[in-house]
Design a protein around this motif. Structure first.
Motif, PDB file in Angstrom:
ATOM      1  N   ARG A  33       0.845  -1.195   0.000  1.00  0.00           N
ATOM      2  CA  ARG A  33       0.000   0.000   0.000  1.00  0.00           C
ATOM      3  C   ARG A  33       0.884   1.250   0.000  1.00  0.00           C
ATOM      4  O   ARG A  33       1.919   1.277   0.660  1.00  0.00           O
ATOM      5  CB  ARG A  33      -0.893  -0.007   1.238  1.00  0.00           C
ATOM      6  N   ILE A  34       0.462   2.258  -0.722  1.00  0.00           N
ATOM      7  CA  ILE A  34       1.109   3.574  -0.711  1.00  0.00           C
ATOM      8  C   ILE A  34       0.131   4.555  -0.096  1.00  0.00           C
ATOM      9  O   ILE A  34      -1.011   4.682  -0.561  1.00  0.00           O
ATOM     10  CB  ILE A  34       1.496   4.049  -2.121  1.00  0.00           C
ATOM     11  N   GLY A  35       0.584   5.229   0.917  1.00  0.00           N
ATOM     12  CA  GLY A  35      -0.247   6.231   1.572  1.00  0.00           C
ATOM     13  C   GLY A  35       0.274   7.628   1.299  1.00  0.00           C
ATOM     14  O   GLY A  35       1.469   7.837   1.073  1.00  0.00           O
ATOM     15  N   TRP A  36      -0.655   8.559   1.294  1.00  0.00           N
ATOM     16  CA  TRP A  36      -0.299   9.982   1.225  1.00  0.00           C
ATOM     17  C   TRP A  36      -0.612  10.611   2.575  1.00  0.00           C
ATOM     18  O   TRP A  36      -1.687  10.385   3.142  1.00  0.00           O
ATOM     19  CB  TRP A  36      -1.084  10.696   0.134  1.00  0.00           C
ATOM     20  N   PHE A  37       0.316  11.421   3.054  1.00  0.00           N
ATOM     21  CA  PHE A  37       0.183  12.123   4.317  1.00  0.00           C
ATOM     22  C   PHE A  37       0.525  13.594   4.096  1.00  0.00           C
ATOM     23  O   PHE A  37       1.150  13.951   3.105  1.00  0.00           O
ATOM     24  CB  PHE A  37       1.161  11.550   5.351  1.00  0.00           C
ATOM     25  N   ARG A  38       0.133  14.407   5.052  1.00  0.00           N
ATOM     26  CA  ARG A  38       0.536  15.800   5.004  1.00  0.00           C
ATOM     27  C   ARG A  38       0.785  16.306   6.414  1.00  0.00           C
ATOM     28  O   ARG A  38       0.210  15.810   7.372  1.00  0.00           O
ATOM     29  CB  ARG A  38      -0.505  16.673   4.304  1.00  0.00           C
ATOM     30  N   GLN A  39       1.656  17.296   6.507  1.00  0.00           N
ATOM     31  CA  GLN A  39       1.939  17.920   7.788  1.00  0.00           C
ATOM     32  C   GLN A  39       2.087  19.417   7.597  1.00  0.00           C
ATOM     33  O   GLN A  39       2.981  19.871   6.874  1.00  0.00           O
ATOM     34  CB  GLN A  39       3.199  17.342   8.425  1.00  0.00           C
ATOM     35  N   TYR A  94       3.628  17.449   1.862  1.00  0.00           N
ATOM     36  CA  TYR A  94       2.928  16.215   1.524  1.00  0.00           C
ATOM     37  C   TYR A  94       3.954  15.100   1.297  1.00  0.00           C
ATOM     38  O   TYR A  94       4.924  15.280   0.544  1.00  0.00           O
ATOM     39  CB  TYR A  94       2.075  16.420   0.267  1.00  0.00           C
ATOM     40  N   TYR A  95       3.698  13.975   1.966  1.00  0.00           N
ATOM     41  CA  TYR A  95       4.598  12.821   1.890  1.00  0.00           C
ATOM     42  C   TYR A  95       3.850  11.619   1.328  1.00  0.00           C
ATOM     43  O   TYR A  95       2.652  11.474   1.552  1.00  0.00           O
ATOM     44  CB  TYR A  95       5.068  12.392   3.286  1.00  0.00           C
ATOM     45  N   CYS A  96       4.587  10.739   0.668  1.00  0.00           N
ATOM     46  CA  CYS A  96       4.047   9.417   0.409  1.00  0.00           C
ATOM     47  C   CYS A  96       4.879   8.409   1.192  1.00  0.00           C
ATOM     48  O   CYS A  96       6.033   8.672   1.544  1.00  0.00           O
ATOM     49  CB  CYS A  96       4.039   9.073  -1.081  1.00  0.00           C
ATOM     50  N   ALA A  97       4.261   7.289   1.494  1.00  0.00           N
ATOM     51  CA  ALA A  97       4.924   6.258   2.284  1.00  0.00           C
ATOM     52  C   ALA A  97       4.438   4.892   1.830  1.00  0.00           C
ATOM     53  O   ALA A  97       3.329   4.766   1.303  1.00  0.00           O
ATOM     54  CB  ALA A  97       4.633   6.460   3.766  1.00  0.00           C
ATOM     55  N   ALA A  98       5.263   3.894   2.063  1.00  0.00           N
ATOM     56  CA  ALA A  98       4.941   2.535   1.645  1.00  0.00           C
ATOM     57  C   ALA A  98       4.782   1.623   2.854  1.00  0.00           C
ATOM     58  O   ALA A  98       5.546   1.717   3.821  1.00  0.00           O
ATOM     59  CB  ALA A  98       6.054   1.990   0.737  1.00  0.00           C
ATOM     60  N   ALA A  99       3.783   0.761   2.771  1.00  0.00           N
ATOM     61  CA  ALA A  99       3.565  -0.272   3.789  1.00  0.00           C
ATOM     62  C   ALA A  99       3.668  -1.628   3.116  1.00  0.00           C
ATOM     63  O   ALA A  99       3.127  -1.820   2.025  1.00  0.00           O
ATOM     64  CB  ALA A  99       2.198  -0.101   4.439  1.00  0.00           C
ATOM     65  N   PRO A 100       4.342  -2.583   3.755  1.00  0.00           N
ATOM     66  CA  PRO A 100       4.565  -3.882   3.112  1.00  0.00           C
ATOM     67  C   PRO A 100       3.393  -4.849   3.215  1.00  0.00           C
ATOM     68  O   PRO A 100       3.326  -5.817   2.448  1.00  0.00           O
ATOM     69  CB  PRO A 100       5.785  -4.443   3.851  1.00  0.00           C
ATOM     70  N   ASP A 101       2.497  -4.610   4.148  1.00  0.00           N
ATOM     71  CA  ASP A 101       1.356  -5.505   4.335  1.00  0.00           C
ATOM     72  C   ASP A 101       0.125  -4.701   4.710  1.00  0.00           C
ATOM     73  O   ASP A 101       0.221  -3.523   5.055  1.00  0.00           O
ATOM     74  CB  ASP A 101       1.639  -6.535   5.444  1.00  0.00           C
ATOM     75  N   TRP A 102      -1.016  -5.372   4.693  1.00  0.00           N
ATOM     76  CA  TRP A 102      -2.283  -4.706   5.004  1.00  0.00           C
ATOM     77  C   TRP A 102      -2.260  -4.082   6.394  1.00  0.00           C
ATOM     78  O   TRP A 102      -2.725  -2.959   6.586  1.00  0.00           O
ATOM     79  CB  TRP A 102      -3.420  -5.715   4.896  1.00  0.00           C
ATOM     80  N   ASP A 103      -1.709  -4.820   7.358  1.00  0.00           N
ATOM     81  CA  ASP A 103      -1.764  -4.336   8.735  1.00  0.00           C
ATOM     82  C   ASP A 103      -0.398  -3.879   9.247  1.00  0.00           C
ATOM     83  O   ASP A 103      -0.177  -3.818  10.452  1.00  0.00           O
ATOM     84  CB  ASP A 103      -2.317  -5.427   9.654  1.00  0.00           C
ATOM     85  N   SER A 104       0.483  -3.559   8.326  1.00  0.00           N
ATOM     86  CA  SER A 104       1.814  -3.085   8.731  1.00  0.00           C
ATOM     87  C   SER A 104       1.883  -1.577   8.770  1.00  0.00           C
ATOM     88  O   SER A 104       1.115  -0.885   8.083  1.00  0.00           O
ATOM     89  CB  SER A 104       2.871  -3.600   7.750  1.00  0.00           C
TER      90      SER A 104
END
Length: 119
Positions: A33-39, A94-104
């Motif tokens: 999953r790739i998420g977008w975040f902002r701060q 704005y940042y993007c981030a990667a998660a290796p699993d559904w619940d990670s």
């Protein structure tokens, strides 16, 4: 390892639009999953939304729902965040981030791209 590089930020007038890009390289097969975040200055980081690497599922935070679209170009290994009807309150890094699993947890982060919205 996976590397993420964001781009597409800039200065835009209120009501305008931007498309941010998150280019992934390296071991992209390990990404779920790739998420977008902002701060924003003085505020905590918040999630904007995410998309599964397959592109089959998306999530949008209530704070921006209706104004954003997250999409993926598999040929380019790039995830996009389209933001419409920008407001001064959208000013943030704005940042993007990667998660290796559904619940990670997200374990790989990009350097961020600045979005500044003028009134």
């Amino acid at each position: 390892h996976v590397q993420l590089v964001e781009s597409g930020g800039g200065l835009v007038q209120a009501g305008g639009s931007l498309r941010l890009s998150c280019a992934a390289s390296g071991r992209t097969f390990s990404v779920y999953r790739i998420g977008w975040f902002r701060q924003a200055p003085g505020k905590e980081r918040e999630i904007v939304g995410w998309i599964t690497w397959s592109g089959s599922s998306t999530f949008y935070a209530d704070s921006m729902k209706g104004r954003i679209t997250i999409s993926k170009d598999s040929a380019k290994n790039t995830v996009y965040l389209q933001i419409n009807s920008l407001k001064p309150d959208d000013t943030a890094l704005y940042y993007c981030a990667a998660a290796p699993d559904w619940d990670s947890e997200y374990n790989v982060w990009g350097q961020g791209t600045q979005v500044t919205v003028s009134s």
